[in-house]
Design an enzyme around this catalytic site. Structure first.
Site, short mmCIF file in Angstrom:
data_model
loop_
_atom_site.label_atom_id
_atom_site.label_comp_id
_atom_site.label_asym_id
_atom_site.label_seq_id
_atom_site.Cartn_x
_atom_site.Cartn_y
_atom_site.Cartn_z
N CYS A 46 0.84 -1.20 0.00
CA CYS A 46 0.00 0.00 0.00
C CYS A 46 0.88 1.25 0.00
O CYS A 46 1.93 1.27 0.63
CB CYS A 46 -0.94 0.11 1.19
N ARG A 86 3.62 -0.01 -5.05
CA ARG A 86 3.45 -0.62 -3.73
C ARG A 86 2.14 -1.42 -3.62
O ARG A 86 1.91 -2.11 -2.63
CB ARG A 86 3.44 0.46 -2.65
N TRP A 109 -2.69 -2.63 -1.64
CA TRP A 109 -2.41 -4.05 -1.88
C TRP A 109 -3.19 -4.78 -0.81
O TRP A 109 -2.88 -4.67 0.38
CB TRP A 109 -0.91 -4.31 -1.76
N ASN A 135 -1.29 1.84 5.77
CA ASN A 135 -0.47 0.80 5.15
C ASN A 135 0.00 -0.12 6.28
O ASN A 135 0.70 0.35 7.18
CB ASN A 135 0.72 1.47 4.45
N GLY A 136 -0.42 -1.38 6.23
CA GLY A 136 0.00 -2.31 7.29
C GLY A 136 -1.13 -3.23 7.67
O GLY A 136 -2.10 -3.39 6.91
N GLU A 154 16.80 -16.94 -10.42
CA GLU A 154 16.36 -15.56 -10.65
C GLU A 154 15.67 -15.44 -12.03
O GLU A 154 14.65 -14.77 -12.15
CB GLU A 154 17.57 -14.61 -10.53
N LYS A 182 11.81 -14.21 -12.56
CA LYS A 182 11.45 -13.08 -13.42
C LYS A 182 10.33 -13.48 -14.37
O LYS A 182 9.37 -12.76 -14.57
CB LYS A 182 12.65 -12.61 -14.26
N GLU A 197 6.93 -14.09 -12.48
CA GLU A 197 6.23 -12.96 -11.88
C GLU A 197 5.66 -11.98 -12.88
O GLU A 197 4.64 -11.36 -12.61
CB GLU A 197 7.08 -12.25 -10.83
N HIS A 225 17.40 -35.74 -11.26
CA HIS A 225 16.79 -36.28 -10.04
C HIS A 225 15.29 -35.97 -9.98
O HIS A 225 14.70 -36.02 -8.91
CB HIS A 225 17.50 -35.73 -8.80
N LYS A 279 5.75 -3.97 -4.86
CA LYS A 279 7.20 -3.81 -4.86
C LYS A 279 7.82 -4.09 -3.50
O LYS A 279 8.83 -4.77 -3.41
CB LYS A 279 7.53 -2.37 -5.30
#
Ligand code: M6R
Length: 615
Positions: free
Chosen positions: A2, A27, A75, A101-102, A488, A492, A495, A511, A610
């Site tokens: 947020c 955010r 968010w 925010n929280g 990584e 990428k 997401e 395996h 983010k």
């Protein structure tokens, strides 16, 4: 999660807040809303969707005149993303309005108490509970808004950055923080409130970062008053001068922030070592390391804590540190570390890596390590962020603002800082020779130009992206330093394009994951010549014989893999230890182009934000 923005001063507040919300949309972008005081009343408009949806809707709903406003981009945590759950939230009387925010963890018992006292709730959010709690305290104890906020927050368990104002006292905004960031921009007779400094950077460079458990009354024409929430003691606010500029937070002609940030990497890496590494003189100087060199050199082990991409940078660092310094390294997901009663001693050095410097799990891991007496060193990008202030010492990555939700330049600059630290310690401990040290420095010096060169493969990568854009699964394989790069690369792709992808150490393929391979499966293999090359060639053969499609990232001049891979992407020759700084680039580009071709929202992928300031 947020973004919160507020303005009080002499300008029209709505345009300032709206622009600020657009900058903070990284955010969270599930919903957006604003509350404006128009001189008589609070006008509120909010909607599910993005800030642009709010902008389109608001014209038909309210007049936007007024010099006091707060805004929010969400968010979702408590309550699905819909209009009602969007912020701001009114109190029952309609006199108070809040953005948050929280997470208020004990909101349920608080809500029940308020319901028992006759309060009515319209949303499923914890935030609506908080604003009514403040209202309840204000009425029952007959106190001003600031005091009511303080008393209410002392009853709350959880994390918050809040801004609240009272229609009856429209000359002030009360703000507070615990666990979520909040910064106050201090202008000439005007104040800005935001989750980070980007919303106000064109108006003022002066900022007060609230610390955890602090609140402030931001009053028109008055100095900002900061207090401790717990004991009411006054705090002398430190007004910091910021170095950020507007250009850094705009797209600068690129279609997306992510692409801009990928292309910024040569400059970002250079900025990361500029002034710290003097290649010709054979010097690395980093104040945070130099001042604590004995702690590093005598460490029993180094523990790295981080999340997501930063955790991948930590994994690269594990290989680099152990190889160069012979200090044992463990890399932990901060979210696991904080809850598993880890063994930490005073002789451990803990390195916390975080682009945003706000990640809740990483922050909690730092606090735990500190409580056990470990020395904690931060590697952060955002200057003045919570983690950079919580750690005992640290080094900034100097990547500049990273706005695309998918981390790119943050990753390569984190690796750069960590490699510099490892080289510095190796020199001090004598675990590498003088000539090796000099060779690493001069090769590091050449990396920005080599990243630039690697970026020239963009069109070729785009062609490959076009061929595989409709695949439903991808495998990424690498060994040694490039195993974390495989992780990584997969992250990428997942997401931003929503294609399922997995990263593995190349030899692990047999395996289990090998069962997935058929003619539909693109496999991205990082196969640099000095990194277990023959072994990787054998892994590629194993994939080929099962008809998998090979996209190989190889070093310039490679001949063997060219013969067997379906596509190769070349990187310039460099030392194996530094290859992650180059092999990462084509993987970033591949995920970017595939996401664009699939019409995905590259900079704001679904369900993500983010900085993850909640657990
Ligand atoms: O700000 P941080 O580096 O602490 O963030 C950690 C992760 O949330 C972050 O790296 C995330 O995985 C990236 N957005 C992935 O691209």
């Amino acid at each position: 999660m947020c973004g919160i923005v507020g303005y009080i001063g002499h300008r029209e507040a709505y345009p300032v807040v709206l622009k600020g919300l657009k900058r903070l949309e990284y955010r969270g972008y599930d919903s957006a809303g604003v509350a404006i005081y128009d001189g008589k009343n609070i006008k509120l408009s909010k909607t599910k969707g993005k800030v642009v949806d709010l902008e389109n809707r608001i014209k038909d709903e309210i007049s936007v005149d007024g010099t006091l406003a707060i805004g929010h981009t969400r968010w979702a945590t408590h309550g699905e993303p819909n209009d009602v759950n969007s912020h701001p939230h009114y109190s029952n009387s309609g006199e108070l309005v809040i953005i948050h925010n929280g997470i208020i963890e004990n909101y349920e018992p608080l809500k029940q108490e308020l319901i028992n006292r006759g309060y009515v709730f319209h949303s499923d959010t914890d935030t609506e509970v908080l604003v009514n709690l403040i209202e309840d305290v204000k009425k029952n104890e007959d106190v001003k808004l600031g005091k009511a906020v303080q008393i209410a927050l002392n009853q709350v368990v959880g994390a918050y950055a809040i801004a609240v104002f009272d229609q009856k006292k429209p000359d002030e905004i009360v703000v507070a923080r615990l666990g979520s960031p909040l910064v106050i921009g201090v202008g000439e007779d005007e104040f800005f409130i935001a989750s980070d400094a980007s919303p106000f950077i064109e108006y003022t460079n002066n900022a007060i970062y609230l610390e955890d458990e602090e609140m402030a009354i931001v009053r028109r024409g008055k100095k900002v008053k900061v207090r401790k929430i717990k004991d009411d003691s006054l705090v002398d606010p430190y007004v910091q001068e910021l170095q950020l500029n507007l250009e850094q937070i705009e797209k600068g002609g690129y279609d997306h922030f992510m692409l801009k940030e990928i292309y910024e990497q040569p400059r970002a890496i250079l900025d990361t070592f500029r002034g710290r590494m003097l290649a010709n003189e054979g010097i690395i100087r980093m104040a945070g390391v130099d001042d604590n060199i004995e702690k590093f050199v005598n460490a029993n082990r180094i523990l790295i804590v981080a999340c997501g991409t930063s955790w991948h940078a930590g994994l690269v660092a594990e290989y680099v540190f152990e190889n160069l310094t012979r200090i044992p390294v463990e890399v932990e997901y901060a979210s696991e570390f904080r809850y598993r009663n880890p063994i930490i001693t005073e002789n451990d050095v803990v390195i916390a890596i975080s682009q945003s410097g706000e990640t809740a799990d990483t922050m909690a891991a730092i606090k735990l390590a500190k409580s056990k007496g470990a020395f904690v060193f931060g590697v952060c990008n955002v200057v003045g962020s919570s983690i950079s202030r919580e750690t005992d010492a640290g080094a900034y990555t100097h990547a500049g603002p990273e706005i695309g939700v998918a981390s790119t330049k943050a990753f390569t600059t984190q690796i750069t800082v960590l490699t510099l630290i490892a080289l510095k310690l190796a020199q001090k401990k004598g675990t590498i020779s003088k000539s090796e040290f000099h060779q690493y420095l001069s090769e590091m010096d050449a990396i920005p130009a080599k990243v630039e060169k690697t970026l020239e493969s963009a069109n070729h990568v785009k062609t490959i992206a076009d061929i595989y854009k409709d695949a439903t699964n991808f495998l990424y394989l690498g060994r040694g330093y490039n195993f974390p790069v495989a992780l990584e690369g997969a992250l990428k792709l997942k997401e931003i394009s929503y294609i399922h992808a997995e990263g593995y150490p190349a030899a692990e393929m047999k395996h289990g994951p090998i069962a997935l391979i058929d003619e539909q499966m693109p496999v991205v293999v990082i196969a640099t010549r000095k990194g277990h090359y023959e072994k990787v060639v054998s892994n590629i053969q194993e994939i080929k014989s099962r008809k998998g499609k090979i996209i190989a990232v190889v070093m310039q001049g490679d001949k063997s893999i060219k013969k067997i891979a379906d596509y190769v992407i070349e990187i310039p020759e460099t030392l194996e230890l530094l290859t992650p700084l180059l092999t990462t680039i084509p993987l970033q580009l591949l995920s970017y182009y595939i996401a664009v071709m699939r019409d995905c929202n590259v900079d704001q992928p679904r369900n993500l934000a983010k900085s993850v300031t909640v657990e």
